[in-house]
Design an enzyme around this catalytic site. Structure first.
Site, PDB file in Angstrom:
ATOM      1  N   ARG A 235       0.855  -1.184   0.000  1.00 52.15           N
ATOM      2  CA  ARG A 235       0.000   0.000   0.000  1.00 52.15           C
ATOM      3  C   ARG A 235       0.893   1.236   0.000  1.00 52.15           C
ATOM      4  O   ARG A 235       1.873   1.307   0.752  1.00 52.15           O
ATOM      5  CB  ARG A 235      -0.926   0.022   1.228  1.00 52.15           C
ATOM      6  CG  ARG A 235      -1.985  -1.077   1.236  1.00 52.15           C
ATOM      7  CD  ARG A 235      -2.997  -0.909   0.118  1.00 52.15           C
ATOM      8  NE  ARG A 235      -4.007  -1.960   0.111  1.00 52.15           N
ATOM      9  CZ  ARG A 235      -3.901  -3.108  -0.535  1.00 52.15           C
ATOM     10  NH1 ARG A 235      -2.804  -3.354  -1.249  1.00 52.15           N
ATOM     11  NH2 ARG A 235      -4.859  -3.999  -0.506  1.00 52.15           N
ATOM     12  N   GLU A 264      -4.006   7.205  -6.459  1.00 59.30           N
ATOM     13  CA  GLU A 264      -4.033   6.357  -7.655  1.00 59.30           C
ATOM     14  C   GLU A 264      -5.296   6.644  -8.460  1.00 59.30           C
ATOM     15  O   GLU A 264      -6.376   6.765  -7.875  1.00 59.30           O
ATOM     16  CB  GLU A 264      -3.975   4.885  -7.257  1.00 59.30           C
ATOM     17  CG  GLU A 264      -2.685   4.513  -6.533  1.00 59.30           C
ATOM     18  CD  GLU A 264      -2.637   3.052  -6.112  1.00 59.30           C
ATOM     19  OE1 GLU A 264      -3.608   2.311  -6.385  1.00 59.30           O
ATOM     20  OE2 GLU A 264      -1.637   2.641  -5.503  1.00 59.30           O
ATOM     21  N   HIS A 283      -0.029  -0.239  -9.977  1.00 64.59           N
ATOM     22  CA  HIS A 283      -0.794  -1.081  -9.047  1.00 64.59           C
ATOM     23  C   HIS A 283      -1.346  -2.325  -9.758  1.00 64.59           C
ATOM     24  O   HIS A 283      -2.553  -2.538  -9.856  1.00 64.59           O
ATOM     25  CB  HIS A 283      -1.944  -0.306  -8.395  1.00 64.59           C
ATOM     26  CG  HIS A 283      -2.382  -0.929  -7.098  1.00 64.59           C
ATOM     27  ND1 HIS A 283      -3.018  -0.229  -6.097  1.00 64.59           N
ATOM     28  CD2 HIS A 283      -2.279  -2.208  -6.628  1.00 64.59           C
ATOM     29  CE1 HIS A 283      -3.298  -1.040  -5.086  1.00 64.59           C
ATOM     30  NE2 HIS A 283      -2.859  -2.241  -5.394  1.00 64.59           N
TER      31      HIS A 283
END
Length: 326
Positions: A235, A264, A283
């Site tokens: 994270r 993001e 990601h």
């Protein structure tokens, strides 16, 4: 029933499962973009009866759920949802929350992709060859180096084992790691400070909690070797992003491999973009065809079960990590 699919970045959700099995009259709408603004999100979703979200990309706290009176079914994906969906509020508001299975090995693979990319300079050598050049620098081998694993759990443990297979010395730390558990994995448990000082690569594999936010900050970066790499596929807020940018710009560490960020998608003007000692991925730790087929096939199953009056894979208040069979 109107169903919204959120954050379908690649526009693949409708091809990852057979949505045609849903009854006539069910409308499915896929949205490719991500909305950060809460008012804009509510305005988009207020006309839908069900919402399918991708992992934790969109949060659903009480204040959002209360503004969606038409919502009756929230379709989560993956194993961790309780931190970003207010399950108690959903229950009070009569919203059924269902989730899906997920295969946990893929972030392990990406972690090692980033480690290898940094040590062997893969992105930079690729760019050199594509640009008409040839060898542009010297890489570093893994054998004999020290790998520091922060969090020896579902992801961290196989990461550690792969490090051992490469001939690395593996050390580990987390707040809850015992010396006995570390020994079972053939890993030495050390203090956080020792791990940072000794490691040639530090990789993070702990959940994001108030206690772990900015686990790696200015002081921790200062303890790392000047040629050490920091890898984060967990994270973004585990690292103080501003401190990391300063450390990378100042060449105080060797580099970073990052798959996760504070915001993001990563803003186009973000200072991490363009740094030649950072390898960045968007990601994608869990983003594989294998996982997406599970997510959306089970999402369709969850919709069918709900419409039949027999909801399945239901999340209730207090649920933390779900281990649905795939």
């Amino acid at each position: 029933m109107r169903i919204a699919i959120l954050d379908d970045y690649q526009s693949v959700a409708l091809s990852m499962a057979d949505w045609s099995v849903l009854p006539a009259g069910v409308e499915v709408v896929s949205f490719r973009d991500h909305l950060h603004d809460e008012d804009a999100l509510v305005a988009r979703l207020e006309g839908f009866d069900a919402i399918s979200r991708m992992r934790e990309r969109t949060e659903f706290p009480r204040r959002v759920l209360e503004r969606l009176p038409r919502l009756k079914l929230l379709l989560a994906t993956g194993r961790r949802n309780s931190d970003t969906i207010d399950l108690a509020a959903a229950t009070e508001l009569g919203i059924t929350v269902c989730s899906t299975a997920s295969i946990p090995c893929f972030p392990v693979e990406l972690t090692w992709g980033l480690v290898l990319a940094l040590f062997r300079r893969i992105p930079f050598e690729h760019a050199a060859v594509q640009g008409g050049g040839w060898q542009s620098g010297l890489g570093r081998g893994l054998n004999g180096r020290t790998l520091g694993v922060v969090g020896l759990g579902t992801i961290g443990l196989p990461v550690a084992r792969i490090g051992q297979a490469f001939g690395m010395e593996v050390i580990a730390w987390s707040r809850n790691l015992t010396a006995e558990r570390a020994a079972e994995a053939g890993v030495a448990r050390v203090s956080k400070e020792e791990l940072l000082e000794r490691s040639d690569a530090v990789t993070l594999h702990v959940p994001l909690t108030p206690e772990s936010t900015h686990l790696i900050g200015e002081a921790e970066l200062a303890r790392m070797k000047s040629d050490a790499y920091l890898i984060n596929t967990s994270r973004g807020p585990l690292i103080d992003e501003a401190a990391l940018v300063r450390a990378l710009k100042g060449r105080r560490i060797g580099g970073a491999g990052l798959d996760v960020f504070d915001v993001e998608p990563l803003p186009a003007e973000h200072p991490l973009r363009g740094l030649d000692n950072a390898v960045l991925t968007p990601h994608i730790g869990y983003v594989t065809e294998d996982n997406y087929r599970i997510y959306f096939t089970q999402t369709v199953e969850n919709i069918q079960a709900y419409l039949a009056g027999k909801p399945m894979r239901v999340l209730m208040p207090g649920d933390k990590v779900l281990n649905f069979a795939h």
